[in-house]
Design an enzyme around this catalytic site. Sequence first.
Site, PDB file in Angstrom:
ATOM      1  N   GLN A  98      -5.587  59.792  80.871  1.00 30.05           N
ATOM      2  CA  GLN A  98      -5.633  61.180  80.374  1.00 30.05           C
ATOM      3  C   GLN A  98      -7.062  61.737  80.453  1.00 30.05           C
ATOM      4  O   GLN A  98      -7.269  62.878  80.855  1.00 30.05           O
ATOM      5  CB  GLN A  98      -5.119  61.221  78.922  1.00 30.05           C
ATOM      6  CG  GLN A  98      -4.778  62.604  78.412  1.00 30.05           C
ATOM      7  CD  GLN A  98      -3.600  63.204  79.166  1.00 30.05           C
ATOM      8  OE1 GLN A  98      -2.744  62.476  79.665  1.00 30.05           O
ATOM      9  NE2 GLN A  98      -3.547  64.515  79.258  1.00 30.05           N
ATOM     10  N   VAL A  99      -8.033  60.913  80.075  1.00 28.28           N
ATOM     11  CA  VAL A  99      -9.436  61.363  80.120  1.00 28.28           C
ATOM     12  C   VAL A  99      -9.847  61.677  81.562  1.00 28.28           C
ATOM     13  O   VAL A  99     -10.556  62.645  81.829  1.00 28.28           O
ATOM     14  CB  VAL A  99     -10.373  60.294  79.501  1.00 28.28           C
ATOM     15  CG1 VAL A  99     -11.837  60.643  79.762  1.00 28.28           C
ATOM     16  CG2 VAL A  99     -10.121  60.164  77.997  1.00 28.28           C
ATOM     17  N   PHE A 100      -9.365  60.876  82.491  1.00 29.52           N
ATOM     18  CA  PHE A 100      -9.687  61.117  83.910  1.00 29.52           C
ATOM     19  C   PHE A 100      -8.908  62.308  84.480  1.00 29.52           C
ATOM     20  O   PHE A 100      -9.182  62.740  85.597  1.00 29.52           O
ATOM     21  CB  PHE A 100      -9.353  59.871  84.747  1.00 29.52           C
ATOM     22  CG  PHE A 100     -10.475  58.866  84.843  1.00 29.52           C
ATOM     23  CD1 PHE A 100     -10.791  58.051  83.764  1.00 29.52           C
ATOM     24  CD2 PHE A 100     -11.205  58.712  86.007  1.00 29.52           C
ATOM     25  CE1 PHE A 100     -11.815  57.103  83.841  1.00 29.52           C
ATOM     26  CE2 PHE A 100     -12.238  57.776  86.109  1.00 29.52           C
ATOM     27  CZ  PHE A 100     -12.538  56.974  85.009  1.00 29.52           C
TER      28      PHE A 100
ATOM     29  N   GLU B 224       5.217  36.560  77.245  1.00 29.33           N
ATOM     30  CA  GLU B 224       4.957  35.714  76.058  1.00 29.33           C
ATOM     31  C   GLU B 224       5.468  36.350  74.761  1.00 29.33           C
ATOM     32  O   GLU B 224       4.843  36.259  73.707  1.00 29.33           O
ATOM     33  CB  GLU B 224       3.485  35.323  75.971  1.00 29.33           C
ATOM     34  CG  GLU B 224       3.138  34.348  77.090  1.00 29.33           C
ATOM     35  CD  GLU B 224       1.987  33.427  76.793  1.00 29.33           C
ATOM     36  OE1 GLU B 224       1.791  33.067  75.631  1.00 29.33           O
ATOM     37  OE2 GLU B 224       1.295  33.057  77.758  1.00 29.33           O
TER      38      GLU B 224
ATOM     39  N   ASP C 170       2.569  29.883  69.793  1.00 26.47           N
ATOM     40  CA  ASP C 170       1.590  30.126  68.718  1.00 26.47           C
ATOM     41  C   ASP C 170       0.177  29.858  69.214  1.00 26.47           C
ATOM     42  O   ASP C 170      -0.787  30.503  68.789  1.00 26.47           O
ATOM     43  CB  ASP C 170       1.859  29.195  67.520  1.00 26.47           C
ATOM     44  CG  ASP C 170       3.050  29.649  66.680  1.00 26.47           C
ATOM     45  OD1 ASP C 170       3.566  30.763  66.922  1.00 26.47           O
ATOM     46  OD2 ASP C 170       3.462  28.882  65.782  1.00 26.47           O
TER      47      ASP C 170
ATOM     48  N   GLN D  26     -13.866  67.773  71.326  1.00 27.43           N
ATOM     49  CA  GLN D  26     -13.266  66.824  70.383  1.00 27.43           C
ATOM     50  C   GLN D  26     -11.953  66.253  70.912  1.00 27.43           C
ATOM     51  O   GLN D  26     -11.608  65.102  70.637  1.00 27.43           O
ATOM     52  CB  GLN D  26     -13.008  67.510  69.035  1.00 27.43           C
ATOM     53  CG  GLN D  26     -14.238  67.545  68.167  1.00 27.43           C
ATOM     54  CD  GLN D  26     -13.947  67.942  66.733  1.00 27.43           C
ATOM     55  OE1 GLN D  26     -12.816  68.314  66.395  1.00 27.43           O
ATOM     56  NE2 GLN D  26     -14.949  67.885  65.891  1.00 27.43           N
TER      57      GLN D  26
END
Length: 400
Positions: A335-337, A362, A239, A278
């Site tokens: 993906q952008v590259f 963890e 935690d 876009q």
Amino acid sequence: MVDFTLTDEQRAIKEMAHDFAEKEMRPVAAELDKDGGWPQEVLEKSHEVGILTTHVPAEYGGPGMSYFDGVLIEEELGWGCSGIGTSIAANGLASAPVAIGGSEELQKQFFGELVESPKLASFCLTEPDAGSDVSGMKTTATKKGDKYVINGSKCFITNGGYADYFTVYAKTDKDAGHRGISAFLVPKDDTVVVDKKEDKMGQRASNTATITFNETEIPEGNLLGEENHGFKLAMMTLDRTRPGVAAMAVGIARAAFEHASEYSKERVQFGMPIAMNQGVSFLIADMATKIEAARLLVWKSAVMLDQGQRNTLICSHAKRFAADTCMEVTTDAVQVFGGYGYIKEYPVEKLMRDAKLMQLYEGTSQIQRLVIAKEVLMGRGADEATSSNGSAPEKEPATA
Ligand code: CAA
């Protein structure tokens, strides 16, 4: 009033960590990733500037930082290099059970050593047949006079090959399930054997090893918390540390987002920067939104700890959402590259490999959902955002 503005002191902490990440981590990150090297020099420098000991309580020589300060630092470490960042943060994970359950004498000695020199400690919970299912562990601790004798193997141990101390979970009552586990602080000696260094997909600058304890004897005073209360101690530890892991995931995602948005403005196709499409700009927009949302969950989960509130639900929200965000954002950055994103010469493929571990260690993203489902269905961890009865969140117990 809720205020998301950092104070001057918090800004200074964040800037200090950013500076460290930029000057000490980033320049060596690619090389360490390539060879799976060990960042000894960076760890030593992180000790010099106090980043390796942020978790040490002020009364034992630590900087007395809040959990919130801690997540500000961990985001920057993730941004710098999460492999090195994990090596740095592992001391905090291994130290939390000592801070919660260790005697004053033990804390004084242990934390004193961590402050004195860049010593490392490893958290030893996982075993080959007991990963998510903690209570399935087979390591035993047997009381013999005023000592405990530990036998068993722990795997996937961060910094295991270099640690001076281990916080080890072991069965003290084999027939009692999760109520038969105890935790111990174990100093390294000849009976503690490093069996195997893992060759990982990502975060290759962090050392991950199998550690075997062969008739390892420790004084009874090294028991952390009460005998057979180790499971709860482990949960209370997680935690406290999951907000930091989630912060590191935000840092990796932020790095990928920055690379992708810069590249999308520079890369020209069909006569214009690809950011003008876009199809690309919406990917960038979604990255930005997810990072912002993940950071808010991280901050809330740390602030609740600082307020002494039970944060089990919110830290699982933070860990789950930040880790999954990290994976999505780094994948979209590749993906952008385009094709270049898949090539090691460009920075985003490393980030995508590094990100995967955030969904695993963890507590996997599935385990976080398990915790979330339990907490919301039982109406625990309720607050004004999730509760219809407006009840105050339950305070967590002070000891395990
Ligand atoms: N705080 C305090 N007590 C808690 C608690 C919490 N957050 N969560 C559970 N408990 C208590 C319960 O109240 C219950 O108490 P009683 O004995 O009094 O009934 C007890 O613990 C058992 O709780 P559950 O019944 O909920 O336990 P479970 O077995 O059903 O589920 C789990 C537990 C959530 C699956 C847990 O086993 C878990 O978190 N698993 C994942 C383990 C994990 O994160 N491993 C990662 C290893 S560390 C690592 O990766 C580090 C590294 O080096 C890279």
